[in-house]
Design a protein around this motif. Structure first.
Motif, mmCIF file in Angstrom:
data_model
loop_
_atom_site.group_PDB
_atom_site.id
_atom_site.type_symbol
_atom_site.label_atom_id
_atom_site.label_comp_id
_atom_site.label_asym_id
_atom_site.label_seq_id
_atom_site.Cartn_x
_atom_site.Cartn_y
_atom_site.Cartn_z
ATOM 1 N N THR A 106 43.635 86.646 95.176
ATOM 2 C CA THR A 106 42.954 87.278 94.223
ATOM 3 C C THR A 106 43.451 88.759 94.253
ATOM 4 O O THR A 106 43.926 89.089 95.258
ATOM 5 C CB THR A 106 41.341 87.359 94.028
ATOM 6 O OG1 THR A 106 41.029 87.975 95.280
ATOM 7 C CG2 THR A 106 40.805 85.971 93.967
ATOM 8 N N HIS B 132 38.691 92.289 86.322
ATOM 9 C CA HIS B 132 39.386 91.286 86.606
ATOM 10 C C HIS B 132 39.744 91.129 88.036
ATOM 11 O O HIS B 132 40.669 90.751 88.663
ATOM 12 C CB HIS B 132 40.679 91.636 85.959
ATOM 13 C CG HIS B 132 40.699 91.407 84.419
ATOM 14 N ND1 HIS B 132 41.751 91.853 83.850
ATOM 15 C CD2 HIS B 132 39.513 90.988 83.645
ATOM 16 C CE1 HIS B 132 41.368 91.672 82.466
ATOM 17 N NE2 HIS B 132 40.144 91.333 82.166
ATOM 18 N N ARG C 15 40.644 87.718 89.441
ATOM 19 C CA ARG C 15 41.700 87.045 88.920
ATOM 20 C C ARG C 15 42.862 87.080 89.960
ATOM 21 O O ARG C 15 42.906 87.812 90.679
ATOM 22 C CB ARG C 15 42.058 87.560 87.581
ATOM 23 C CG ARG C 15 40.782 87.652 86.515
ATOM 24 C CD ARG C 15 41.253 87.783 85.428
ATOM 25 N NE ARG C 15 40.469 87.517 84.190
ATOM 26 C CZ ARG C 15 40.564 87.725 82.860
ATOM 27 N NH1 ARG C 15 41.795 88.013 82.343
ATOM 28 N NH2 ARG C 15 39.499 87.854 82.218
ATOM 29 N N GLU D 77 47.785 85.524 86.039
ATOM 30 C CA GLU D 77 47.009 85.770 84.926
ATOM 31 C C GLU D 77 47.396 87.120 84.157
ATOM 32 O O GLU D 77 46.750 87.810 83.132
ATOM 33 C CB GLU D 77 45.448 85.836 85.020
ATOM 34 C CG GLU D 77 45.148 84.219 85.357
ATOM 35 C CD GLU D 77 43.357 84.061 85.734
ATOM 36 O OE1 GLU D 77 42.816 84.803 85.031
ATOM 37 O OE2 GLU D 77 43.493 83.892 87.041
#
Ligand code: ATP
Ligand code: ATP
Ligand code: SF4
Ligand code: MG
Ligand code: MG
Lengths: 354, 357
Positions: free
Chosen positions: A128, A165, A168, A172
């Motif tokens: 991530t 975010h 994420r 992405e």
């Protein structure tokens, strides 16, 4: 050493105060062995970096330009000890790191970081964003004040990413956003120096401008020093205080950005600049283009004397026998050429009339 | 010349078409996430001997447009409508065989990455000879002679010897030259160059652009030049098409576009590039935000979410209505609701404009 004054020339000319030297490189060399495919014997050397001297000060940006394969990336990586130098010395933040082991290098990396051209391949796709940006703390065993998540989110906000975010994955994000992730990661340890290897080359012009502005803001805020590698000369002129022009592993000319563009002293610099497309159609044909004939010689078998002589229109007998040392031709400007171009004085600050 | 096609040809006697003419060309792809409208109604015309530059950010549909002109989209994967006439043949509807005949003779393409069109396992010469022989009965010796001549023409030193080399033994610039030789060996009337110099150094870029210009004059070629480098456009193009989100947002002659850019996206492009002539301390003015999703295009003007000028347009029109491409001047159109006057006064000009005004 033959390069007296790169060392003292301050960023942005004499009027700006000179920051501390955060990177000092002397006589840097990096050779790659060429091995025969059969016996794995070394049959030659790629002389990727040859005898480079450079000082980079706090708050300063030094640009590194030159044709593909001239050794820019290798120089950047060797300066940070991501590659072992073949010769010469490297000082980071006052400490000689030339011979440190990889383990001894760990604390040094707090002050010197790198960002890469390819925001895609330099980020682990299975991690991530939070994990990627905090990874330098993990490596260094640092516990940031206020906790990891909060600190990462502060960094994300600082580089213009949405802190929500955090969880994420790289896939992405767009190219420009991924470059911001790389920048946030490089900033995590509050380094003094960042080597940026083609950080905006893969980006669209509008996203490129966003990232360049961000890099400038961060420099002002943290007094960062950058070594900025790029092949786009207009980008380098925009961001760099001083520029070193490389050819076949060597520095051919180093000077402040304005002088370089106004008055290139090395024939190679002159040729390089003359190849930049003029920005407006009405300027077509207004500049004499110096077309370099032939290809870049092989770095495993560089020409004798001046390495540029095989493509230089000014070459004389002396150029084949005598290596021109990089020497100061005027304050803050050093050139490695037996026959440098004469200096052009700054004309005036009003734009030329058509 | 040979392609008297069975496809949709402009009926004899109707209005004369340009050598290359796109009319409301649309290309969409069905994907898992939805329909990607990659090209959404592109029109332009180009005659032989002239160069049209297509500029726009990544994903704006430049390559999809050029692949449609070359007839390279699989008709199963891509839904194509509108027209793309090349010398009177509509590529959108012409039979595959006719398009194949056109490719390599009437039209050819060069790419950013030369290795994608040069096969690593065959010598450069063999590939050139095959390209010649694929389009007509040419004896091998004659084809080889033409290969050497062409390599020499594009500036490969010792062409007669290097013709037997493999692509990997060429430098980047030489490979680009070899690819150009390959594209031009059958003397095409239309050349599509998709980022032909993006991967190259400025010095090599200058050589390649010069070469393309010379060959254009020699062969009277129409050239579609796709690039994101405004400097390359300023140097090489006659006309410019600016694309955003799969559509043309501005088009016109190169001098017009640089001296009087007439809509906010074009302004954004121009103010994003560092100006070599300007004070270095001048801050760049990037376009904020990200390119649009081509699956869910914004309502109203496609550029609206990133546009700093929409407040100049009354009644929130930018949010609800799609602007048309409307004339700014003769041969110069822009897709924006701003009035002609506003387009002039608010304009951000290209770098270098002030000096030469
Ligand atoms: N690991 C390696 N092994 C052998 N040779 C290498 C290695 N890395 C780089 N080289 C060679 O060293 C020279 C300099 O390469 P380098 O990548 O530093 O150039 P560069 O200036 O960064 O080029 P570019 O603009 O294409 O990124 C080249 O000849 C290259 O082929
Ligand atoms: N075969 C395909 N299937 C689905 N989507 C596609 C396909 N080919 C292209 N697209 C999409 O169409 C859009 C336009 O792509 P295109 O390659 O034309 O952009 P471009 O303007 O050439 O960009 P770049 O400057 O990055 O080359 C992109 O969003 C792309 O993801
Ligand atoms: S139509 Fe409105 S939103 Fe679109 S570019 Fe013009 S001012 Fe901006
Ligand atoms: Mg590199
Ligand atoms: Mg493309």
């Amino acid at each position: 050493m033959t390069t007296p004054n790169l060392t003292d020339a301050g960023p942005r000319g004499a009027s700006t105060p000179v920051g501390d030297v955060v990177l000092r490189v002397r006589g840097l060399q990096k050779y790659f062995p060429i091995q025969s495919s059969f016996l794995r014997r070394t049959i030659g050397q790629v002389k990727a970096v040859e005898n480079i001297d450079l000082d980079v000060h706090a708050g300063e940006t030094v640009g590194l330009v030159g044709e593909s394969g001239c050794g820019k990336s290798t120089t950047g990586r060797t300066m940070l000890r991501l590659l072992d130098p073949t010769g010469g010395s490297i000082e980071i933040d006052g400490r000689d790191v030339t011979h440190l082991s990889m383990r001894q290098m760990v604390p040094v990396r707090r002050s010197a970081q790198m960002i890469f051209q390819d925001p895609y391949s330099s980020l682990n796709p299975r991690h991530t964003i939070g994990k990627i940006i905090s990874s330098p703390w993990e490596v260094q065993g640092v516990n940031p004040e206020g906790g990891v998540k909060k600190s990462v989110q502060e960094l994300m906000a600082r580089v213009g990413l949405n802190p929500e975010h955090y969880n994420r994955f790289p896939a992405e994000f767009s190219g420009g956003q991924r470059q911001r992730i790389g920048i946030a990661r490089a900033l995590a340890l509050r380094p003094k120096l960042i080597v940026c290897d083609e950080p905006v080359s893969a980006l669209d012009v509008s996203i490129q401008a966003q990232v360049l502005n961000l890099l400038e803001d961060l420099q002002n805020e943290f007094n960062l020093a950058y070594v900025f590698i790029a092949h786009d000369l207009s980008v380098v002129r925009h961001i760099a205080d001083r520029i070193a022009v490389m050819y076949l592993g060597r520095v051919m000319e180093i000077t402040d950005s304005d002088s370089l563009y106004r008055s290139p002293r090395h024939p190679y610099t002159k040729a390089l600049l003359s190849a930049i497309p003029l920005p407006h159609p009405s300027m077509r044909g207004q500049r004499e283009r110096i077309v370099l004939t032939g290809d870049l010689p092989s770095p495993s078998n560089p020409p004798s004397g001046c390495v540029f002589r095989t493509r230089c229109w000014k070459a004389q007998d002396r150029c084949a026998t005598e290596i021109p040392p990089l020497s100061e031709v005027s304050p803050g400007t050093s050139v490695a050429c037996h026959f440098p171009e004469p200096a052009k004085e700054p004309v005036s600050f009003t734009p030329p009339q058509a | 010349m040979t392609a008297q096609s069975t496809g949709q040809v402009a009926g004899a006697g109707t209005t004369k078409r340009a050598f290359l003419e796109l009319d409301e060309l649309k290309v969409s792809f069905q994907t898992e996430d939805g329909i990607v409208r990659a090209v959404d109604g592109v029109s332009f015309a180009l005659e032989r001997g002239r160069t049209m530059a297509i500029v726009g950010e990544s994903g704006s549909g430049k390559s999809v447009t050029s692949q449609a002109i070359m007839g390279l989209h699989s008709r199963r994967a891509a839904k194509i409508s509108g027209h793309a006439w090349v010398d009177g043949v509509d590529i959108v509807t012409a039979p595959e065989a006719d398009i194949r005949a056109l490719r390599g003779t009437q039209m050819a393409m060069i790419f950013q990455d030369p290795l994608s069109s040069l096969h690593p396992f065959y010598t450069v010469g063999k590939q050139l000879v095959e390209a010649v022989q694929a389009h007509g009965e040419v004896p091998k010796a004659e084809a080889r002679r033409r290969a050497v001549t062409m390599l020499d023409r594009v500036g490969i030193p010792n062409a007669a010897r290097r013709v037997d080399d493999y692509p990997h033994s060429f430098s980047g610039g030489m490979r680009q030259r070899a690819m150009i030789a390959m594209a031009l060996i059958n003397n095409p009337a239309l050349l599509i160059a998709d980022e032909p110099t993006t991967a190259l150094d400025v010095t090599v870029q200058a050589q390649i652009l010069e070469l393309i210009r010379e060959l254009q004059v020699e062969y009277n070629m129409a050239i579609v030049l796709i690039t994101h480098d405004l400097g390359v456009v300023a140097e090489s193009a006659d006309d410019v098409t600016v694309m955003y989100g799969g559509r043309v947002v501005e088009r016109g002659g190169v001098d017009e576009i640089f001296s009087r850019p007439s809509m906010p996206y074009t302004w954004g492009l121009m103010s994003s590039v560092p100006d070599m002539e300007a004070d270095r301390g001048k801050r760049l003015e990037p376009i904020p935000g990200q390119p649009p999703s081509l699956i869910n295009l914004p309502k109203g003007c496609v550029f609206r979410p990133r546009c700093a000028y929409a407040q100049h347009v009354p009644d929130g029109r930018c949010d609800t209505e799609r602007p048309d491409l409307t004339p700014v001047d003769e041969g110069h159109d822009a897709r924006c609701f701003l009035t002609l006057d506003q387009k002039r006064t608010l304009a951000v000009k290209a770098p270098g404009t002030e000096e030469v005004a």
